[in-house]
Design a protein around this motif. Structure first.
Motif, PDB file in Angstrom:
ATOM      1  N   LEU A   1       0.872  -1.316  -0.036  1.00 27.64           N
ATOM      2  CA  LEU A   1       0.060  -0.032  -0.100  1.00 27.64           C
ATOM      3  C   LEU A   1       0.838   1.153  -0.040  1.00 27.64           C
ATOM      4  CD1 LEU A   1      -3.101   0.866  -0.036  1.00 27.64           C
ATOM      5  CD2 LEU A   1      -2.759   1.142   2.650  1.00 27.64           C
ATOM      6  N   GLY A   2       0.953   1.910  -0.775  1.00 27.88           N
ATOM      7  CA  GLY A   2       1.464   3.189  -1.116  1.00 27.88           C
ATOM      8  C   GLY A   2       0.608   4.251  -0.629  1.00 27.88           C
ATOM      9  N   PHE A   3       1.070   5.572   0.104  1.00 26.92           N
ATOM     10  CA  PHE A   3       0.470   6.749   0.507  1.00 26.92           C
ATOM     11  C   PHE A   3       1.239   8.011   0.081  1.00 26.92           C
ATOM     12  CE2 PHE A   3       3.335   5.615   3.737  1.00 26.92           C
ATOM     13  CZ  PHE A   3       3.413   6.832   4.490  1.00 26.92           C
ATOM     14  N   ALA A   4       0.233   8.869  -0.256  1.00 29.39           N
ATOM     15  CA  ALA A   4       0.917  10.072  -0.862  1.00 29.39           C
ATOM     16  C   ALA A   4       1.679  10.933   0.355  1.00 29.39           C
ATOM     17  CB  ALA A   4      -0.003  10.936  -1.627  1.00 29.39           C
TER      18      ALA A   4
ATOM     19  N   VAL B   1       5.651   8.973  -2.745  1.00 25.50           N
ATOM     20  CA  VAL B   1       4.781   7.779  -2.201  1.00 25.50           C
ATOM     21  C   VAL B   1       5.524   6.778  -1.760  1.00 25.50           C
ATOM     22  CG1 VAL B   1       2.934   6.370  -3.022  1.00 25.50           C
ATOM     23  CG2 VAL B   1       3.243   8.495  -4.411  1.00 25.50           C
TER      24      VAL B   1
ATOM     25  N   VAL C   1       5.860   3.303   0.313  1.00 28.30           N
ATOM     26  CA  VAL C   1       5.087   1.977   0.315  1.00 28.30           C
ATOM     27  C   VAL C   1       5.243   1.024   1.712  1.00 28.30           C
ATOM     28  CG1 VAL C   1       4.623  -0.177  -0.969  1.00 28.30           C
ATOM     29  CG2 VAL C   1       5.519   1.964  -2.219  1.00 28.30           C
TER      30      VAL C   1
ATOM     31  N   GLY D   1       4.605  -0.588  -5.042  1.00 24.21           N
ATOM     32  CA  GLY D   1       3.359  -0.366  -4.440  1.00 24.21           C
ATOM     33  C   GLY D   1       2.522  -1.245  -5.440  1.00 24.21           C
TER      34      GLY D   1
ATOM     35  N   THR E   1      -2.600   2.791  -4.256  1.00 25.38           N
ATOM     36  CA  THR E   1      -2.207   4.043  -3.384  1.00 25.38           C
ATOM     37  C   THR E   1      -3.443   4.459  -2.789  1.00 25.38           C
ATOM     38  OG1 THR E   1      -0.632   4.374  -4.885  1.00 25.38           O
ATOM     39  CG2 THR E   1      -1.232   6.246  -3.612  1.00 25.38           C
TER      40      THR E   1
ATOM     41  N   ASN F   1      -4.450   8.283  -0.865  1.00 23.86           N
ATOM     42  CA  ASN F   1      -4.129   9.595  -1.042  1.00 23.86           C
ATOM     43  C   ASN F   1      -5.065  10.247   0.117  1.00 23.86           C
ATOM     44  OD1 ASN F   1      -3.347  12.000  -1.553  1.00 23.86           O
ATOM     45  ND2 ASN F   1      -3.875  12.067  -3.809  1.00 23.86           N
TER      46      ASN F   1
ATOM     47  N   ASN G   1      -1.071   6.414  -9.743  1.00 23.60           N
ATOM     48  CA  ASN G   1       0.350   6.021  -9.621  1.00 23.60           C
ATOM     49  C   ASN G   1       0.796   4.974 -10.526  1.00 23.60           C
ATOM     50  OD1 ASN G   1       3.158   6.337  -8.781  1.00 23.60           O
ATOM     51  ND2 ASN G   1       2.545   5.088  -6.789  1.00 23.60           N
TER      52      ASN G   1
ATOM     53  N   GLU H   1       0.209   0.872 -11.451  1.00 19.25           N
ATOM     54  CA  GLU H   1      -1.036   0.376 -10.390  1.00 19.25           C
ATOM     55  C   GLU H   1      -2.357   0.638 -11.334  1.00 19.25           C
ATOM     56  OE1 GLU H   1      -0.826   2.489  -6.620  1.00 19.25           O
ATOM     57  OE2 GLU H   1       1.163   1.753  -6.544  1.00 19.25           O
TER      58      GLU H   1
ATOM     59  N   MET I   1      -6.489   4.379  -7.379  1.00 19.92           N
ATOM     60  CA  MET I   1      -6.080   5.090  -6.085  1.00 19.92           C
ATOM     61  C   MET I   1      -7.113   5.607  -5.491  1.00 19.92           C
ATOM     62  SD  MET I   1      -4.078   8.558  -5.920  1.00 19.92           S
ATOM     63  CE  MET I   1      -2.308   7.914  -6.342  1.00 19.92           C
TER      64      MET I   1
END
Length: 505
Positions: free
Chosen positions: A369-372, A381, A383, A419, A422, A424, A439, A442, A445
């Motif tokens: 899981l990526g997050f901004a 981003v 991960v 990732g 994502t 955000n 992203n 992927e 998001m």
């Protein structure tokens, strides 16, 4: 007797080909130990401290802060003591890719053609020969791309002498240039690199060569666009042999920097196709990588967005109860991440990627899981690996760790790649909604707006509730609107009734 060893910018992995010098950690004359960090560089992925594999005295540094260097370019030279025996080297077991514990490769000499230019500019002999500021004049010195460089700014030097100069216009294959910037400048000026003669080592084409050729071509009416260079290449010396390369013209025909050539409008009147005046900020490092990735996402992914408002009152109440109990605090982002992993288990189409070469959809088993995260150097981003196997406490701790690393610029390339989905949270900027850009590569998001009190119909009556807007941008190639709507509705239901997560425990 001391031996001067050259340390070059190593391969930093992840396919990176260049890095920008952010901060020098040593000065000329400093004593460094083996594996001591000597420079902080920024790649397209992260800030990296580069350790030197040699111990000794720093004799020269190549490149100022803010300079972008390609992998393999010299960083500094170190004077080390003679090895204890023929079988012992001053080296290290560093972990950076591209250089190891062995002795550095022998430096190649360059055979210079005999001629008047050589008699005028013959460099001193010996392994320790250098300029008065300690920089070396050897063939591996690629620092010529800047002001004050004799190789870069004197077209009358040995690179311009008629004897022994190779006709570069007949060379097949790629033309050797010092950096991608040189190729870009040549394209902007409409110049053919194969027609230029390089003044760098072994005919390497430098930025000064392109700038000089552009000014010369402008004087002949070949270039209609003018561009102010950060420095002015020196005009050729009268004694230089004319006709040695395509860029050689008499000095009287070359307009001074800032003076329009014949047929070019005066200052304040932009020429047709001329660049719009203004402050120019290079897109490089993290910001450049983000720009490339977002542009690629828009080009390749047919995205669509759906959104819904949700009553987050119960979610916030549940979080408050968790944090009142003993144990680590749980963040809202961690709860939303836990909801996302549960939703992806029900709708695995959105935890996927598209392989267009094979024309296949690839559904992924693990959720990374990526997050901004917004930083001073731009959007990154990080991960969270294996987010599907983590509980709320573990997710909250990992978000906190990665966020701090993003702020301090210490994220590793591995923490910024891999990732599969994502999250955000743009609500931290005080906005309600957005249409996120996926992203790449992927497939989706989830965007989360701010949680604010709003009028809401609750149990048949109007009440003030904590409301949040959720938006899902998805790749229409991996699923249709029904799947995307089902995913978003499940996320909203879990936000409104967190007890639904008990089904997936």
């Amino acid at each position: 007797m001391a031996q001067v060893l050259e340390f070059r910018l190593p391969d930093l992995g992840e396919g990176l080909t260049e890095a920008e010098i952010v901060r020098w950690l040593v000065q000329v004359g400093d004593v460094v130990a083996v594996d001591q960090p000597v420079v902080e560089v920024e790649t397209a992925k992260a800030l990296v401290d580069v350790p030197c594999p040699y111990g000794g005295v720093v004799t020269a540094r190549f490149g100022e802060e803010g300079t972008e260097l390609p992998v393999g370019a010299p960083l500094l030279t170190v004077a080390v003591g003679a090895p204890a025996s023929d079988h012992e080297d001053e080296g290290s077991g560093n972990v950076l890719v591209g250089y190891g514990t062995g002795t550095p490769p022998a430096r190649r000499g360059r055979v210079r053609p005999a001629g008047p230019a050589d008699s005028r500019r013959q460099p001193p002999e010996g392994p320790e020969a250098g300029t008065k500021d300690g920089r070396k004049n050897g063939p591996t010195d690629t620092r010529q791309d800047g002001p004050g460089s004799a190789e870069a700014s004197s077209p009358g030097g040995e690179a311009d002498s008629g004897a022994g100069v190779e006709d570069r216009s007949r060379i097949d294959g790629p033309v050797p240039v010092i950096s991608p910037l040189v190729r870009r400048l040549a394209r902007e000026y409409g110049l053919d690199l194969r027609e230029l003669g390089g003044s760098g080592p072994d005919g390497l084409i430098l930025r000064a060569d392109v700038e000089y050729a552009a000014r010369a071509a402008g004087a002949r009416g070949r270039v209609t666009e003018t561009r102010t260079a950060p420095y002015a290449p020196v005009a050729p010396e009268p004694s230089a042999a004319p006709g040695t390369r395509a860029t050689d013209v008499p000095a009287a025909e070359v307009p001074a920097v800032g003076v329009p050539a014949a047929g070019v409008p005066a200052a304040g009147v932009p020429a047709a196709g001329a660049a719009v005046p203004g402050t120019r900020i290079p897109l490089r490092g993290v910001r450049g990588a983000v720009a490339d990735k977002l542009a690629r996402s828009r080009r390749e992914i047919p995205d669509a967005t759906c959104w819904v408002d949700a009553d987050a009152t119960e979610l916030m109440r549940a979080r408050g109860a968790m944090n009142e109990a003993a144990g680590p605090k749980i963040s809202v982002l961690a709860l939303l991440a836990r909801i996302c992993t549960a939703a992806l288990a029900r709708f695995p189409e959105l935890n996927a990627t598209v392989d267009m070469e094979a024309r296949e959809l690839v559904r992924l088993e693990e959720v990374h899981l990526g997050f901004a995260a917004q930083t001073e150097r731009g959007l990154v981003v990080p991960v969270v690996k294996d987010a599907h196997a983590r509980d709320a406490e573990s997710l909250s701790a990992e978000f906190a760790r990665l966020t701090e690393a993003a702020r301090t610029g210490t994220l590793t390339p591995g923490e910024l790649t891999g990732g599969t989905f994502t999250l955000n949270n743009y609500g931290v900027f005080g906005v309600d909604g957005s249409t996120p850009i996926i992203n790449h590569p992927e497939a989706a998001m989830l965007g989360v707006g701010r949680i604010v009190p709003k009028p809401w119909v609750h149990e048949g009556e109007l009440a003030v509730r904590q409301v949040v807007q959720l938006s899902l941008t998805f790749d229409h190639r991996v699923c249709d609107g029904g799947t995307a709507g089902g995913f978003l509705r499940y996320v909203a239901d879990c936000v409104e009734q967190p007890v639904m997560l008990l089904r997936s425990l």
